[in-house]
Design an enzyme around this catalytic site. Sequence first.
Site, PDB file in Angstrom:
ATOM      1  N   THR A 325      -2.182  -4.275  -1.819  1.00 19.44           N
ATOM      2  CA  THR A 325      -2.995  -4.050  -0.599  1.00 19.44           C
ATOM      3  C   THR A 325      -4.480  -4.020  -1.168  1.00 19.44           C
ATOM      4  O   THR A 325      -4.792  -3.607  -1.982  1.00 19.44           O
ATOM      5  CB  THR A 325      -2.424  -3.120   0.084  1.00 19.44           C
ATOM      6  OG1 THR A 325      -2.610  -1.767  -0.200  1.00 19.44           O
ATOM      7  CG2 THR A 325      -1.063  -3.415   0.617  1.00 19.44           C
ATOM      8  N   CYS A 326      -5.254  -4.262   0.271  1.00 20.78           N
ATOM      9  CA  CYS A 326      -6.568  -3.975  -0.157  1.00 20.78           C
ATOM     10  C   CYS A 326      -7.069  -2.735   0.093  1.00 20.78           C
ATOM     11  O   CYS A 326      -8.088  -2.556   0.874  1.00 20.78           O
ATOM     12  CB  CYS A 326      -7.437  -5.160   0.860  1.00 20.78           C
ATOM     13  SG  CYS A 326      -6.998  -6.770   0.441  1.00 20.78           S
ATOM     14  N   ASP A 327      -6.329  -1.756  -0.290  1.00 20.26           N
ATOM     15  CA  ASP A 327      -6.681  -0.390   0.108  1.00 20.26           C
ATOM     16  C   ASP A 327      -6.912   0.199  -1.427  1.00 20.26           C
ATOM     17  O   ASP A 327      -5.782   0.238  -2.255  1.00 20.26           O
ATOM     18  CB  ASP A 327      -5.677   0.317   0.854  1.00 20.26           C
ATOM     19  CG  ASP A 327      -6.115   1.872   1.206  1.00 20.26           C
ATOM     20  OD1 ASP A 327      -6.735   2.372   0.377  1.00 20.26           O
ATOM     21  OD2 ASP A 327      -6.019   1.801   2.485  1.00 20.26           O
TER      22      ASP A 327
END
Length: 378
Positions: A325-327
């Site tokens: 994910t983009c975290d």
Amino acid sequence: MTKKIEHFLAEQKPATPCLVMDLDVVSDNYRRLRTAVPRASIYYAVKANPHPSILGVLAKLGSSFDTASVAEIDMALATGVSADKLSYGNTIKKKSDIAAAYARGVKLFAFDSEAELGKIAEAAPGSRVFCRILTSGANADWPLSRKFGCDVEMAKKLLIAAAKCDVVPYGVSFHVGSQQRDPGQWDAAVAEAAWLFRECEENGVTLSMLNMGGGFPTRYRRTVPGMQAYGNAIDESLRKHFGNRIPSEIIVEPGRQMVGSAGIIQTEVVLISKKSADDAKTWVYLDIGKFGGLAETMDEAIQYPITVPEHRTGAPVSVAIAGPTCDSADILYEKADYKLPADLEIGDKLEIKAAGAYTTTYASVAFNGFEPLKTYIV
Ligand SMILES: *Cc1c(COP(=O)(O)O)cnc(C)c1O
């Protein structure tokens, strides 16, 4: 990995990531616990893995259920067990949820505060209540201290007060912390519970139930003592602190121990890269991360064994392992010393072992559009 899981993965080739659970292992885990703590009623902590097939198998084996919400109560009742096999063990409940549980026949409730006791007395009159006491959570990989329980002096006051409300002061509970690697950690809490039983008795309140919670471990990267070591330590503590007045009803609430070892997550390598030409670490990105179900890798607390395809026999290299994910919080392991073979390739399937507990329930709904973790039962 069990033969059944191996066959399933080889034949079905399911899309990844996915969790595959072997129900025979759940049954084995139940029997192992049953043998280790013969005095205790087993209340499976539904939150660890509430898949209907798992609840069904446990119900058939005679398990009771520890629940934390009305939805979990309904999942447990869907197995066909009667409501008197359920405990509403969450100490933080809306009054409307207490009433809904009571309407379904649940009559056993946890509390650790005066306000919660008041809610139960009003919404579930005549119910049996047990007071949760604080523990240190020492030696647990996933401690549950601070947030739950009250000190014993307060517990004494509350249990004596309960006798004057429209509820039955029934017993004492504690949880020594999840993935508790030290069987000796039950002793101090059993001693405190025994003190409470005596103090309440002196004040005319007779308690009959001791709930020793969960905490029994699953084998991850580190070895853990066998179930029997826990059973022996607990029995010794009961004899030592209660003498010949061991409570007539003893409860344990296993979650992780029951389902952890029964499941593996298959995942695919999405990317392998380095951050600079001379980066000592190789970054391996998987199609599952913290938000896909591996939330217990927070602070690298739970360290799952990870295996690679047999034909990857290259020299082990230090890796950081992260999710898709983009975290930037979505890193599984950076400090824990994970090593994977140098010839690992993008597209390889890896297996995350002992992943049957606290994974599907922690998966986000669709962060970045990634679907919640799928379960297959074999
Ligand atoms: C989560 C929980 C359990 C299960 O704990 P494990 O460490 O998984 O065995 C038991 N009792 C209560 C009250 C819980 O909240």
